[in-house]
Design a protein around this motif. Structure first.
Motif, PDB file in Angstrom:
ATOM      1  N   VAL A 624       1.088  -0.919  -0.008  1.00  0.00           N
ATOM      2  CA  VAL A 624       0.042   0.224   0.188  1.00  0.00           C
ATOM      3  C   VAL A 624       1.325   1.020   0.078  1.00  0.00           C
ATOM      4  N   LEU A 625       1.836   1.440   1.089  1.00  0.00           N
ATOM      5  CA  LEU A 625       2.400   2.204   0.847  1.00  0.00           C
ATOM      6  C   LEU A 625       3.437   2.513  -0.435  1.00  0.00           C
ATOM      7  N   GLN A 626       4.133   1.222  -0.705  1.00  0.00           N
ATOM      8  CA  GLN A 626       4.897   1.602  -2.267  1.00  0.00           C
ATOM      9  C   GLN A 626       3.363   2.138  -3.315  1.00  0.00           C
ATOM     10  N   GLY A 627       2.321   1.705  -3.617  1.00  0.00           N
ATOM     11  CA  GLY A 627       1.145   2.579  -4.097  1.00  0.00           C
ATOM     12  C   GLY A 627       1.668   3.801  -4.089  1.00  0.00           C
ATOM     13  N   ALA A 628       1.413   4.171  -2.634  1.00  0.00           N
ATOM     14  CA  ALA A 628       0.621   5.442  -2.395  1.00  0.00           C
ATOM     15  C   ALA A 628       2.423   6.599  -2.799  1.00  0.00           C
ATOM     16  N   VAL A 670      -1.052  -2.579  -4.231  1.00  0.00           N
ATOM     17  CA  VAL A 670      -0.451  -1.098  -4.561  1.00  0.00           C
ATOM     18  C   VAL A 670      -1.641  -0.262  -5.362  1.00  0.00           C
ATOM     19  N   ALA A 671      -2.597  -0.773  -6.153  1.00  0.00           N
ATOM     20  CA  ALA A 671      -3.720  -0.159  -6.688  1.00  0.00           C
ATOM     21  C   ALA A 671      -4.224   0.898  -5.519  1.00  0.00           C
ATOM     22  N   SER A 677      -5.047  10.659  -1.549  1.00  0.00           N
ATOM     23  CA  SER A 677      -4.498  11.232  -1.004  1.00  0.00           C
ATOM     24  C   SER A 677      -2.934  11.316  -0.980  1.00  0.00           C
ATOM     25  N   LEU A 678      -2.913  12.366  -1.435  1.00  0.00           N
ATOM     26  CA  LEU A 678      -1.259  12.629  -0.391  1.00  0.00           C
ATOM     27  C   LEU A 678      -1.620  12.723   1.167  1.00  0.00           C
ATOM     28  N   ASP A 679      -2.590  13.431   1.667  1.00  0.00           N
ATOM     29  CA  ASP A 679      -2.376  13.775   2.907  1.00  0.00           C
ATOM     30  C   ASP A 679      -3.105  12.112   3.702  1.00  0.00           C
ATOM     31  N   ALA A 680      -3.942  11.965   2.417  1.00  0.00           N
ATOM     32  CA  ALA A 680      -4.317  10.493   3.662  1.00  0.00           C
ATOM     33  C   ALA A 680      -3.403   9.496   3.751  1.00  0.00           C
ATOM     34  N   ALA A 681      -1.737   9.979   2.276  1.00  0.00           N
ATOM     35  CA  ALA A 681      -0.899   8.515   2.335  1.00  0.00           C
ATOM     36  C   ALA A 681      -0.070   9.066   3.632  1.00  0.00           C
ATOM     37  N   VAL A 682       0.065  10.991   3.609  1.00  0.00           N
ATOM     38  CA  VAL A 682       1.353  10.234   4.761  1.00  0.00           C
ATOM     39  C   VAL A 682       0.441  10.352   6.173  1.00  0.00           C
ATOM     40  N   GLU A 683      -0.918  10.151   6.741  1.00  0.00           N
ATOM     41  CA  GLU A 683      -1.271  10.006   7.673  1.00  0.00           C
ATOM     42  C   GLU A 683      -1.269   7.878   7.910  1.00  0.00           C
TER      43      GLU A 683
END
Length: 716
Positions: A624-628, A670-671, A677-683
């Motif tokens: 998931v993180l790699q997809g983000a 990954v998908a 979103s960027l904010d959600a990925a950081v969270e």
């Protein structure tokens, strides 16, 4: 690209009054037309109506609604950048901004509200036409003083408020400035009578224009409605000339603003005119410097500003940079006419330019301090005025070298605050001029080289740095030579030429020490040298370098470079299997990079965190993180800078997580990450951080300590 979960429309600060029929009409048109434009005289309420309609219609669009305010934008060349900013996108690539916009909008269903475009109508129409063709889910609701004149455009002329709604608006605003029973009758001694006749007459004579009504309501603390009616008689006759053939409503709005102008004291009127040189929000210190003088002593500026705020000429607002003031565009334009009539426009523009050059120099100095976050907010707030300063410098060939100096001074804004594309725009413009001011040109050249490197444009970087190196040697500019060597070393680092990177970066750091140069960029050179050491298989040396950087940053309060030092320390911790330490370091790194909108540092940290997560035994979360990270790379530029060394965490994570999950499950996770979103990925990335009190998070446990320790790839 920077994506945000935040709503795209500003909240309403006071009650919306009337316009029910117009809202229904616009809602209906938006179901049949892809571009709808509300047109009318300034102050008639176009912007407010468009925003209200967008707010009640937003749920029709899967991706919501976004506002793009263009009134303060003067350069059509930055139109695409304004849309990128409004959409929350940050792009560090060499792709044209229009391509970035089209790519982002292509698969979205979005309502885009364009406000105040009339001074850029040709460029705006061309851009909207192309975006509508390439993004079938895009709908545009525009508000301006003229139509875009596009095929399929629905144009809605906006008339003033009818009598009843005008009275409702006036009494609503009157209640805000004059609470209690006095407001109902329009003020003390209004003589309105039971039917509110005086208020109705005032609204009729102001032709129901919302801006005029709100300005009139703002006068109630000092004037009754009857007194205003008497004053309007004189002011209407005084200010109804205008140009032959001008619409009466145009003259009426000018009358309303002119009447408010006449109510000001002479010093307030002078300040109003001088404030018109500001393109965006301004603070009191800027006003005191730019607008002060013998006729308006600096110690009286505060009272004059307060008077204009009381009269609703100047608006006060809270911003990330602190309290700022601004003027509506129509009010600013009126002041500009008076400033031109006074013959003082050129002098005021130069004072304005000088202030913002000084502000940029202060920001650059304070960037290397505990005020770094404040500097980032300040530069963001001042950006419209910094652009105006750059434009003024470029207007006069004899002073264009100042534009080179200013564009270079703002390197921290371009690089540290995620504005590489705009920085490249200005640097390309100022360096297109041969001005004979060698030092300013050399500085702009190495900043251009820096920006181009981070955009993945090695060709442009080499050209700029080669010219800078030659110029430095010719003029004996040792500092420019040191920065040139540094940037060439950075380019070698991203090109996987680690021996050359080590040699050049070491040379640059030696030169910096000899010259007594110490700032964020010097420390960044030390971090880059540490990265080269890691890739050369010298982790102990790398750790020593970054610990030194970390100590200096802690001493100086510097955070931006500190984040990169934390990344290298985390990389080293990963190589020796200290996954908990690596996660903690990366959590702080990600927090800092996200705060500064530095996507380069952020995407590197997220990808390394994905590998750490896989090593801890959570392949699904790693995927998931790699997809983000993938959308972040799309905005940064060439993925992984085309570097095998910087790409090692991604490749190893894909190998490990892919083996444990299987190809199909790996792709699905990954998908999932790519859709964040960027904010959600950081969270999501920070969710595994231990709390600040040191209590470990139960979310994830390290389960793979017994595995062989990985090693980073050696450069070819």
């Amino acid at each position: 690209m920077r994506r945000s979960d935040l709503g795209g429309l500003p909240a309403e600060l006071n009650r919306f009054v009337g316009r029910e029929d117009e809202i229904r009409e616009l809602q209906g048109l938006l179901t049949r037309f892809r571009v709808v434009t509300v047109v009318g005289v300034g102050g008639v309420g176009k912007s407010r109506l468009a925003l209200r309609t967008a707010a009640v219609t937003e749920k029709r669009y899967c991706d919501g609604a976004r506002l793009v305010e263009l009134a303060s934008l003067r350069d059509a060349g930055l139109l695409e950048q304004a849309l990128l900013d409004a959409l929350g996108l940050t792009d560090h690539t060499r792709r044209p901004p229009r391509e970035v916009l089209a790519g982002h909008l292509a698969g979205r269903r979005l309502l885009l509200v364009l406000d105040g475009f009339e001074h850029l109508v040709d460029a705006c129409a061309e851009l909207v036409r192309e975006l509508l063709r390439r993004a079938p889910g895009l709908t545009v609701l525009a508000a301006g003083r003229c139509p875009l004149r596009l095929d399929g455009e629905a144009v809605v002329p906006l008339a003033p408020l009818p009598d009843d709604d005008a009275v409702r608006l006036f009494t609503d605003r009157a209640a805000a400035v004059l609470p209690g029973p006095r407001a109902a009758g329009g003020g003390p001694g209004a003589g309105a009578g039971p039917d509110g006749g005086a208020v109705r007459e005032l609204c009729r004579r102001l032709d129901g224009i919302p801006l005029a009504l709100e300005l009139a309501a703002g006068r109630l603390p000092v004037l009754t409605v009857e007194q205003m009616l008497h004053r309007l008689d004189d002011r209407f006759r005084l200010l109804t000339g205008g140009t032959r053939g001008a619409l009466p409503r145009h003259r009426t709005l000018r009358t309303a603003i002119g009447w408010s102008h006449e109510l000001c004291t002479p010093r307030e009127r002078l300040l109003w005119a001088r404030l018109s040189v500001f393109a965006g929000p301004f603070d009191l210190e800027a006003v005191e410097y730019v607008c002060g003088g013998p006729e308006l002593p600096a110690d009286e500026v505060l009272d004059a500003v307060a008077g204009l705020v009381d009269r609703s000429v100047v608006l006060r607002e809270e911003t990330p940079a602190g309290v700022r003031h601004r003027m509506l565009d129509t009010v600013r334009a009126y002041g500009a006419e008076w400033l031109a009539a006074l013959g003082d426009e050129e002098r005021m523009r130069r004072r304005h330019r000088d202030w913002y050059m000084g502000l940029a120099a202060w920001c650059e100095l304070e960037w290397f301090s505990p005020r770094q976050a404040e500097v980032a907010a300040c530069a963001g707030s001042a950006l419209p005025d910094l652009r105006a300063a750059l434009e003024l410098c470029l207007e006069t060939p004899e002073e264009a070298h100042l534009a080179q100096h200013l564009a270079a001074t703002l390197w921290f804004c371009w690089v540290g605050c995620g504005r590489l594309a705009e920085g490249r725009y200005w640097l390309d413009r100022v360096l297109a001029l041969e001005l004979g001011h060698e030092d300013a040109r050399l500085r702009a050249l190495w900043v251009l080289g820096y920006v181009a490197i981070l955009q993945g444009d090695g060709t442009a970087a080499v050209a700029a740095l080669y010219e800078c190196g030659e110029g430095a040697a010719r003029t004996g500019n040792a500092l420019a030579a040191a920065y040139t060597t540094h940037r060439m070393g950075c380019l070698a680092l991203l090109s996987d030429d680690m021996p050359r990177a080590e040699e050049l970066l070491s040379r640059a750091l030696t030169a910096y020490r000899e010259l007594g140069e110490l700032n964020s960029q010097v420390l960044m050179g030390q971090v880059e040298l540490a990265m080269a050491k890691v890739f050369l298989g010298e982790p102990e040396a790398a750790v020593a370098l970054c610990r030194e950087v970390r100590e200096v940053c802690e001493d100086r309060g510097e955070r931006w470079t500190r984040a990169y030092a934390l990344y290298v320390l985390a990389y080293s911790a990963w190589t020796r299997g200290a996954y908990g330490e690596a996660r903690e370091l990366l959590g702080e790194c990600i927090t800092i990079d996200h705060a500064f909108n530095d996507l380069v540092g952020l995407v590197l940290a997220v990808e390394l965190l994905a590998l750490v997560t896989a090593a801890e035994g959570d392949p699904a979360e790693a995927a998931v993180l790699q997809g983000a990270a993938a959308p972040m790379w799309a905005a940064v530029g060439v993925p992984l800078f085309g570097s095998r060394c910087f790409g090692a965490p991604r490749a190893l994570c894909e190998q490990r997580a892919g083996e444990e999950l299987g190809a199909e499950r790996f792709r699905s996770y990954v998908a999932e990450g790519s859709a964040l979103s960027l904010d959600a990925a950081v969270e999501r990335a920070l969710a595994g951080r231990p709390p600040l009190d040191g209590v470990p998070s139960p979310r994830r446990r390290s389960r793979s300590r017994s595995r062989p320790r990985p090693r980073p790839p050696r450069p070819r």
